[in-house]
Motif scaffolding. Structure first.
Motif, PDB file in Angstrom:
ATOM      1  N   TYR A  57      61.074  51.810 -11.342  1.00  0.00           N
ATOM      2  CA  TYR A  57      59.960  52.729 -11.073  1.00  0.00           C
ATOM      3  C   TYR A  57      58.752  52.410 -11.956  1.00  0.00           C
ATOM      4  CZ  TYR A  57      62.163  56.114  -7.910  1.00  0.00           C
ATOM      5  OH  TYR A  57      62.724  56.737  -6.817  1.00  0.00           O
ATOM      6  N   GLY A  99      57.157  49.036 -11.228  1.00  0.00           N
ATOM      7  CA  GLY A  99      56.485  49.154  -9.942  1.00  0.00           C
ATOM      8  C   GLY A  99      55.168  49.903 -10.037  1.00  0.00           C
ATOM      9  N   ASP A 159      65.568  54.564  -1.119  1.00  0.00           N
ATOM     10  CA  ASP A 159      64.443  54.249  -0.236  1.00  0.00           C
ATOM     11  C   ASP A 159      63.190  53.870  -1.017  1.00  0.00           C
ATOM     12  OD1 ASP A 159      66.081  54.780   1.909  1.00  0.00           O
ATOM     13  OD2 ASP A 159      65.318  56.813   2.232  1.00  0.00           O
ATOM     14  N   GLU A 160      62.864  54.634  -2.057  1.00  0.00           N
ATOM     15  CA  GLU A 160      61.633  54.369  -2.804  1.00  0.00           C
ATOM     16  C   GLU A 160      61.667  53.034  -3.534  1.00  0.00           C
ATOM     17  OE1 GLU A 160      60.043  58.931  -3.589  1.00  0.00           O
ATOM     18  OE2 GLU A 160      60.942  57.802  -5.246  1.00  0.00           O
ATOM     19  N   LEU A 161      62.854  52.623  -3.980  1.00  0.00           N
ATOM     20  CA  LEU A 161      62.967  51.351  -4.683  1.00  0.00           C
ATOM     21  C   LEU A 161      63.286  50.197  -3.738  1.00  0.00           C
ATOM     22  CD1 LEU A 161      64.827  52.408  -7.957  1.00  0.00           C
ATOM     23  CD2 LEU A 161      62.369  52.190  -7.539  1.00  0.00           C
ATOM     24  N   GLY A 162      63.478  50.514  -2.457  1.00  0.00           N
ATOM     25  CA  GLY A 162      63.754  49.467  -1.473  1.00  0.00           C
ATOM     26  C   GLY A 162      65.053  48.735  -1.742  1.00  0.00           C
ATOM     27  N   LEU A 163      66.088  49.457  -2.161  1.00  0.00           N
ATOM     28  CA  LEU A 163      67.352  48.818  -2.531  1.00  0.00           C
ATOM     29  C   LEU A 163      68.132  48.351  -1.307  1.00  0.00           C
ATOM     30  CD1 LEU A 163      68.619  51.276  -5.296  1.00  0.00           C
ATOM     31  CD2 LEU A 163      67.158  49.263  -5.561  1.00  0.00           C
ATOM     32  N   ARG A 164      68.677  47.170  -1.402  1.00  0.00           N
ATOM     33  CA  ARG A 164      69.597  46.673  -0.371  1.00  0.00           C
ATOM     34  C   ARG A 164      71.000  47.097  -0.780  1.00  0.00           C
ATOM     35  NH1 ARG A 164      68.428  40.554   1.246  1.00  0.00           N
ATOM     36  NH2 ARG A 164      69.802  41.237   2.931  1.00  0.00           N
ATOM     37  N   ARG A 168      69.173  59.692  -1.723  1.00  0.00           N
ATOM     38  CA  ARG A 168      68.668  58.674  -0.816  1.00  0.00           C
ATOM     39  C   ARG A 168      67.225  58.332  -1.149  1.00  0.00           C
ATOM     40  NH1 ARG A 168      70.876  54.694   2.013  1.00  0.00           N
ATOM     41  NH2 ARG A 168      69.013  53.557   2.690  1.00  0.00           N
ATOM     42  N   LYS A 169      66.521  59.293  -1.692  1.00  0.00           N
ATOM     43  CA  LYS A 169      65.123  59.110  -2.112  1.00  0.00           C
ATOM     44  C   LYS A 169      64.981  57.903  -3.034  1.00  0.00           C
ATOM     45  CE  LYS A 169      62.062  61.483  -5.452  1.00  0.00           C
ATOM     46  NZ  LYS A 169      60.754  61.482  -4.806  1.00  0.00           N
ATOM     47  N   ALA A 184      65.654  44.768  -8.091  1.00  0.00           N
ATOM     48  CA  ALA A 184      64.438  45.545  -7.838  1.00  0.00           C
ATOM     49  C   ALA A 184      63.574  45.634  -9.085  1.00  0.00           C
ATOM     50  CB  ALA A 184      64.808  46.944  -7.348  1.00  0.00           C
TER      51      ALA A 184
END
Length: 542
Positions: A35, A38, A85-90, A81-82, A251
């Motif tokens: 975070y 980023g 999604d916000e960190l674009g994790l696979r 889930r936030k 990430a």
């Protein structure tokens, strides 16, 4: 995380400056790093071990066997889930259809989350009537409503107690979960000893206490176990827990964070405006803010402040690899279903109380309670294709009421006795000994390892083996608290943990923040403290 016995860290220029230095590369530290980097911050993560992940890692635990076990922490419940999604994790999780199985002699109770009629039949089979099933359905409808209202607040500024109560908007539920010892509610709602025990176990994971503890530690533990994801489901991380922390490390690096492993932090000095962090063999870096993904107890030591009594963990963690799943005494239930959810062993309500009393008196319980789950039934990707084709499976056993104090005088001997007693309780509900089903490693040794609280402290820095770093706190601040401190917050570290701030992560120093499990709303594999610490820094520096 801080510890001993690591190699010299990779050299960095002396007193290089960063916006943020993060102590510890466990999952929460990596969340914070992703975070903050980023958001354009210059971020350094210092991890004492040779790899990131902390206690949320996957390892090939048995020599020559291609199975990646979630060696320490193993299930995901509280991860919003936030954050993914916000960190674009696979990264993905998979829900378990079978909630739990609790054997009782030649019968048992299977709770099928996907088939209410089947679960009803199981309750009738065990208890002889539908009464307990209807009580179960009402009780978990209540906790489900609380979960939907409380879980979203975990990644928001810390509410006051009154604000959270208004959010719950159910006086009876608030009283049952937040004000009265959980045992009172369990005994009022349920009559059957087995059913009572299944409910109570969620109040005892990683928490050495009993149903009627007036401190309500059991209630706090129960609350965090039933609110995860807004549903209370405990999900399986696809690829093992290491898949999650590997995705986080990727990430964080992609966002620009620098991660140095083999770098043991030895001290933190701060005047509240700037800080210096010492690590390795005489290295020092400067930072505007420091985030600590270690316990409040460890933070106090790093600051050179009184740390108080060490927290105490209370569990036995056992990892196993099986050639095949064992047959059950209850022939009506398929082992592939029984082990797919939480398999309860010696966890009747009375058994839990007796085991607590024996352990509190300093004795290894006669019938140690524990619970098991099989990761590979839900996610076979942690096994090589060859092992999966052979029918090999993992088993993770988590034993309760095993406080660190039991192991102090004779760590190895007590662990061996407790492990033997725990496996004997498992064997009592199987149609064959678990030892007959164990796989062997490349040296012909049974694939079984056990971790006591002392092992967890030594290996991954958990103080006293406490998996939550300290007793869990309520997810709110009391009315009128200075700095948003947590009610009754007298945890180890004293003033170091009092001024929790708007996000529940502050300390007694304006530029030092907790970002690990010891923060308010910490505990479990959630990323919540990492997210909240990052938000506190970004809010401060806007």
């Amino acid at each position: 995380m801080p510890g001993r016995g690591v190699r010299k860290a990779r050299t960095l220029p002396r007193m290089k400056e960063y916006d943020v230095v993060i102590v510890g590369g466990g999952h929460n530290g990596l969340v914070a790093a992703a975070y903050l980097a980023g958001a354009g911050k210059r971020v350094l993560v210092l991890e004492r071990l040779e790899a990131t992940g902390g206690a949320a890692v996957s390892k090939r635990a048995f020599t020559g066997v291609d199975a990646r076990l979630s060696r320490y922490s193993y299930l995901v419940s509280l991860l919003p889930r936030k954050i993914v999604d916000e960190l674009g994790l696979r990264f993905a999780v998979r829900r378990r259809r079978i909630s739990s199985y609790t054997p009782q002699g030649d019968r048992g109770l299977l709770v099928d989350a996907g088939d209410e009629a089947r679960t009803r039949e199981q309750f009738v089979r065990l208890t002889g009537s539908e009464r307990e099933f209807e009580a179960w359905r009402r009780f978990y409808a209540m906790t489900g409503q609380v979960a939907r209202r409380v879980f979203p607040t975990l990644t928001e500024p810390l509410p006051t107690r009154a604000e959270l109560e208004r959010r719950v908007d159910d006086r009876a539920a608030w009283e049952a979960l937040f004000e009265r010892p959980l045992g009172e509610t369990v005994e009022e709602v349920f009559a059957d000893d087995t059913v009572r025990g299944v409910v109570l176990t969620d109040a005892l994971i990683g928490t050495f206490t009993h149903a009627h503890d007036p401190s309500l530690r059991q209630n706090r533990c129960f609350l965090y176990h039933v609110i995860g994801g807004g549903t209370g489901d405990w999900d399986v991380p696809i690829g093992g827990m290491g898949a999650f922390t590997d995705a986080l490390a990727d990430a964080a690096r992609a966002a620009g964070a620098e991660i140095v492993t083999g770098a043991e932090v030895t001290g933190i000095a701060t005047d509240g405006a700037v800080a210096e962090v010492a690590y390795g063999d005489g290295h020092t870096v400067g930072a505007r803010d420091v985030l600590v993904n270690a316990s409040p107890h460890a933070l106090a030591a790093l600051l050179g402040e009184p740390s108080g009594p060490k927290p105490e963990g209370a569990q036995l963690k056992v990892n196993m690899l099986l050639r095949r799943l064992p047959r059950l005494r209850d022939a009506a239930v398929d082992p592939r279903e029984a082990f797919a959810g939480t398999f309860h062993i010696a966890e009747g309500y009375g058994q839990l109380q007796r085991a607590y009393e024996q352990a509190a008196a300093g004795a290894v319980p006669d019938a140690p309670p524990s619970e098991i789950y099989c990761h590979s039934l839900t996610d076979p990707s942690i096994l090589s294709p060859e092992l999966a084709a052979q029918g090999v499976h993992t088993l993770t056993l988590f034993g309760l009421h095993a406080p660190a104090r039991l192991f102090a005088a004779d760590p190895t001997g007590v662990k061996e006795r407790l492990l033997a007693a725990t496996l004997a309780q498992l064997d009592a509900v199987l149609a064959e000994p678990i030892a007959d089903c164990l796989a062997v490693d490349a040296q012909g040794r049974p694939c079984l390892e056990a971790k006591s609280p002392l092992d967890l402290e030594r290996e991954v820095g958990l103080p006293g083996g406490h998996i939550f770093h300290r007793d869990l706190a309520w997810p709110y601040a009391p009315e009128g608290a200075s700095g948003g401190g947590a009610e009754g917050d007298s945890a180890p570290g004293g003033d170091v943990t009092r001024a929790t701030g708007r996000w529940g992560v502050g300390t007694g120093h304006a530029n030092v923040f907790l970002c690990g499990a010891g923060a308010v709303r910490g505990g479990g594999v959630s990323g919540v403290p990492g997210h909240n610490a990052a938000m506190a820094v970004l809010e401060k520096t806007r």
